[in-house]
Design an enzyme around this catalytic site. Structure first.
Site, PDB file in Angstrom:
ATOM      1  N   ASP A   1       0.796  -9.418  -2.078  1.00  0.00           N
ATOM      2  CA  ASP A   1       1.258  -8.240  -1.355  1.00  0.00           C
ATOM      3  C   ASP A   1       2.596  -7.779  -1.919  1.00  0.00           C
ATOM      4  OD1 ASP A   1       0.981  -6.337   0.807  1.00  0.00           O
ATOM      5  OD2 ASP A   1       2.615  -7.390   1.795  1.00  0.00           O
TER       6      ASP A   1
ATOM      7  N   HIS B   1      -7.683   0.562  -2.179  1.00  0.00           N
ATOM      8  CA  HIS B   1      -6.349   0.619  -1.585  1.00  0.00           C
ATOM      9  C   HIS B   1      -5.341   1.176  -2.589  1.00  0.00           C
ATOM     10  CE1 HIS B   1      -3.050  -0.266   1.041  1.00  0.00           C
ATOM     11  NE2 HIS B   1      -2.495  -1.079   0.161  1.00  0.00           N
TER      12      HIS B   1
END
Length: 300
Positions: free
Chosen positions: A146, A216
């Site tokens: 992330d 994404h």
């Protein structure tokens, strides 16, 4: 002339633990504000007493609460938009105050917030209190790293996250969303399918050569006038193995525009295409906040 400095948790790299608290204020606004202003001294004292604690803090305010203060509101500050439809929605749940505590020890985050609540617990309603933690080598529970696109250098982080001029200099806009993951559904995908949903390789987070438009990355890697829209992410996973778990998304930026554009792209408002990751995770909260500079916070 010295530029106003951002609050202490805006720019540093991630700690192992963070506490995210969103609350509403019912009454005693001035007393609650004084408690917010006292927190940095509590942090400084603990860092002196607890070696290696590395505690930092950001206190930010929602638009409605800011309007109760005796200080003008930034014209570019607006509420979090409610977007999407059906099962894929960005919910606008708001909040008066955001407290973001970071440290190398979970217990100290807990201690600081408990001290904050001591004298004002009847005046506030805690909407969310989420203990986040670094997971493996900075991965989300989906198994993917992330924050790969976060700016690397201190100079770049400051440029992306902190307002550079006018009376709001040293401040930062903040977006929060809490996501609940559907990991059983996610794990039913094979590796290639997961990578196509994210738009990156799982092992080393390298962007795919042919990024799917609805992945994404395809939804949030956006360029305007040849320049990428950047934000500084401070997200962390949270939850229990057998219970609710997901990601508390938090990011800072010098302008709300970047958040607005990314959200519109993710939730189908731009071109009708939605972020495919949202098939496997659901936002249950969403809010915008403004974190004033250290000097402005203390002068409110």
């Amino acid at each position: 002339m010295l530029m106003p400095q951002p609050q202490s948790a805006i720019l540093p790299e991630a700690n192992p633990f963070a506490l995210f608290v969103v609350m509403n204020v019912h009454d005693q606004t001035e007393q609650v504000l004084r408690q917010c202003q006292s927190l940095q001294q509590v942090i400084d004292n603990l860092n002196a007493e607890q070696l290696g604690a590395n505690l930092t803090i950001t206190v930010a305010f929602g638009k409605t609460f800011w309007q109760t203060l005796s200080h003008p509101i930034c014209a570019k500050f607006h509420d979090f938009p409610q977007l999407g439809s059906d099962e894929i929605q960005a919910l606008s749940t708001g909040g008066d105050i955001l407290i973001h505590l970071r440290s190398n020890r979970l217990d100290l985050n807990h201690y600081v917030f408990s001290q904050f609540l001591t004298s004002i617990s009847e005046s506030v309603e805690v909407l969310e209190e989420v203990q986040g933690f670094r997971y493996l080598d900075s991965r989300d529970m989906t198994g993917f790293i992330d924050g790969t696109e976060n700016p690397d250098t201190a100079e770049d982080r400051h440029k992306v996250a902190v307002i550079a001029d006018d009376e709001w200099a040293g401040g930062s806009f903040i977006m929060t969303q809490r996501f609940i993951h559907n990991l059983p559904a996610w794990h039913r995908l094979n590796l290639k399918a997961q990578e196509n949903v994210i738009g990156r390789t799982k092992l080393d987070s390298i962007e795919l050569e042919d990024v799917p438009e609805a992945s994404h990355v395809g939804r949030v890697d956006i360029k305007e006038e040849g320049k990428g829209l950047k934000i500084l992410r401070h997200s962390l996973p949270y939850g229990q193995v057998s219970g609710e778990h997901g990601l508390f998304f938090m990011a800072c930026c010098s302008q709300l525009h970047n958040f607005d554009v990314m959200l519109n792209s993710m939730y189908g408002e731009t071109d009708g295409k939605t972020d495919q990751l949202l098939r496997f995770t659901k936002a249950v909260s969403g809010a915008y906040f403004f974190a004033p500079s250290q000097s402005l916070l203390m002068s409110l």
